[in-house]
Design an enzyme around this catalytic site. Structure first.
Site, PDB file in Angstrom:
ATOM      1  N   LYS A   1       0.860  -1.189   0.000  1.00 57.58           N
ATOM      2  CA  LYS A   1       0.000   0.000   0.000  1.00 57.58           C
ATOM      3  C   LYS A   1       0.894   1.235   0.000  1.00 57.58           C
ATOM      4  O   LYS A   1       1.911   1.275   0.690  1.00 57.58           O
ATOM      5  CB  LYS A   1      -0.850   0.009   1.285  1.00 57.58           C
ATOM      6  CG  LYS A   1      -2.318  -0.270   1.078  1.00 57.58           C
ATOM      7  CD  LYS A   1      -3.043   0.047   2.391  1.00 57.58           C
ATOM      8  CE  LYS A   1      -4.486  -0.351   2.398  1.00 57.58           C
ATOM      9  NZ  LYS A   1      -5.100  -0.090   3.716  1.00 57.58           N
TER      10      LYS A   1
ATOM     11  N   SER B   1      -9.391   7.282   7.757  1.00 56.60           N
ATOM     12  CA  SER B   1      -8.096   7.860   7.371  1.00 56.60           C
ATOM     13  C   SER B   1      -8.134   8.312   5.916  1.00 56.60           C
ATOM     14  O   SER B   1      -7.521   9.314   5.542  1.00 56.60           O
ATOM     15  CB  SER B   1      -6.973   6.842   7.558  1.00 56.60           C
ATOM     16  OG  SER B   1      -6.851   6.491   8.907  1.00 56.60           O
TER      17      SER B   1
HETATM   18  O1  PNS Z   1      -6.689  -0.109   8.899  1.00 55.78           O
HETATM   19  P1  PNS Z   1      -7.259  -1.255   8.123  1.00 55.78           P
HETATM   20  O2  PNS Z   1      -6.793  -1.215   6.702  1.00 55.78           O
HETATM   21  O3  PNS Z   1      -8.743  -1.319   8.254  1.00 55.78           O
HETATM   22  O4  PNS Z   1      -6.675  -2.619   8.772  1.00 55.78           O
HETATM   23  C1  PNS Z   1      -6.827  -3.859   8.154  1.00 55.78           C
HETATM   24  C2  PNS Z   1      -6.048  -4.956   8.904  1.00 55.78           C
HETATM   25  C3  PNS Z   1      -4.654  -4.493   9.215  1.00 55.78           C
HETATM   26  C4  PNS Z   1      -6.770  -5.315  10.175  1.00 55.78           C
HETATM   27  C5  PNS Z   1      -6.023  -6.226   7.991  1.00 55.78           C
HETATM   28  O5  PNS Z   1      -5.703  -5.844   6.690  1.00 55.78           O
HETATM   29  C6  PNS Z   1      -5.011  -7.263   8.459  1.00 55.78           C
HETATM   30  O6  PNS Z   1      -5.190  -7.879   9.480  1.00 55.78           O
HETATM   31  N1  PNS Z   1      -3.924  -7.416   7.675  1.00 55.78           N
HETATM   32  C7  PNS Z   1      -2.848  -8.318   7.979  1.00 55.78           C
HETATM   33  C8  PNS Z   1      -2.820  -9.490   7.002  1.00 55.78           C
HETATM   34  C9  PNS Z   1      -3.869 -10.526   7.375  1.00 55.78           C
HETATM   35  O7  PNS Z   1      -3.824 -11.131   8.421  1.00 55.78           O
HETATM   36  N2  PNS Z   1      -4.852 -10.697   6.481  1.00 55.78           N
HETATM   37  C10 PNS Z   1      -5.889 -11.640   6.700  1.00 55.78           C
HETATM   38  C11 PNS Z   1      -7.172 -10.999   7.111  1.00 55.78           C
HETATM   39  S1  PNS Z   1      -8.408 -11.718   6.103  1.00 55.78           S
END
Ligand code: PNS
Length: 164
Positions: free
Chosen positions: A41, A128
């Site tokens: 990202k 954000s």
């Molecule tokens: O701030 P956000 O983008 O809403 O956070 C999203 C987050 C960080 C909670 C999610 O993308 C995440 O847990 N990413 C880490 C990778 C992961 O474990 N993905 C599987 C979830 S289906």
């Protein structure tokens, strides 16, 4: 002892995030704010900046720490011995995505539970992404983010704060 993680990108930390942080730290024994190292990202703030901004705002919460993680959240949780994921729910539009993630994480590790806090009403519209959109046009973001971040966010877009 219940250790929870509040994961997110926090790019940047908003007053809505702060609301969830303060309220969830009152519920769990230990809260780790986990900042995702989302290299794919294009983030406005670097990982180090995001971590230090959250630290600045949470220094007075004794049962809280801030850390960064990459890879799968459930894997990181194993590493730090956390079993609870905290997420904020703003509106029904968040629900489908959050349900999917929560269920997937629970299948990946049945010890992991996700708890949702409904955001306080005054922040239910906030994200954000919206903050960045407003800031990119030099719009007023004073009701969205902690006061001390306003100039730092504007600087990223080459704006300065308008004086009235
Ligand atoms: O701030 P956000 O983008 O809403 O956070 C999203 C987050 C960080 C909670 C999610 O993308 C995440 O847990 N990413 C880490 C990778 C992961 O474990 N993905 C599987 C979830 S289906």
């Amino acid at each position: 002892m219940k250790r929870a993680i509040y994961p997110g990108s926090f790019d940047p930390l908003t007053l809505g995030h702060m609301d969830i942080i303060v309220r969830s730290a009152r519920i769990v024994d230990e809260l780790v704010v986990g900042v995702l190292n989302n290299s794919a990202k294009n983030s406005l703030f670097s990982l180090e900046e995001r971590v230090s901004m959250i630290k600045e705002m949470t220094a007075d919460i004794p049962n809280l720490s801030v850390a960064s993680f990459d890879g799968l959240l459930v894997d990181y949780m194993k590493e730090i011995n956390a079993t609870i994921i905290v997420r904020g729910l703003r509106a029904v539009t968040d629900f489908e995505y959050e349900l999917q993630i929560a269920q997937t994480n629970h299948v990946e590790n049945p010890d992991v539970e996700t708890i949702f806090l409904t955001t306080s009403l005054q922040y239910s519209y906030l994200s954000s992404t919206i903050v960045k959109e407003f800031a990119s046009y030099g719009g007023d973001i004073s009701k969205f983010v902690p006061e001390r971040f306003i100039d730092r966010i504007y600087q990223k877009y080459g704006h300065s704060r308008k004086t009235v």
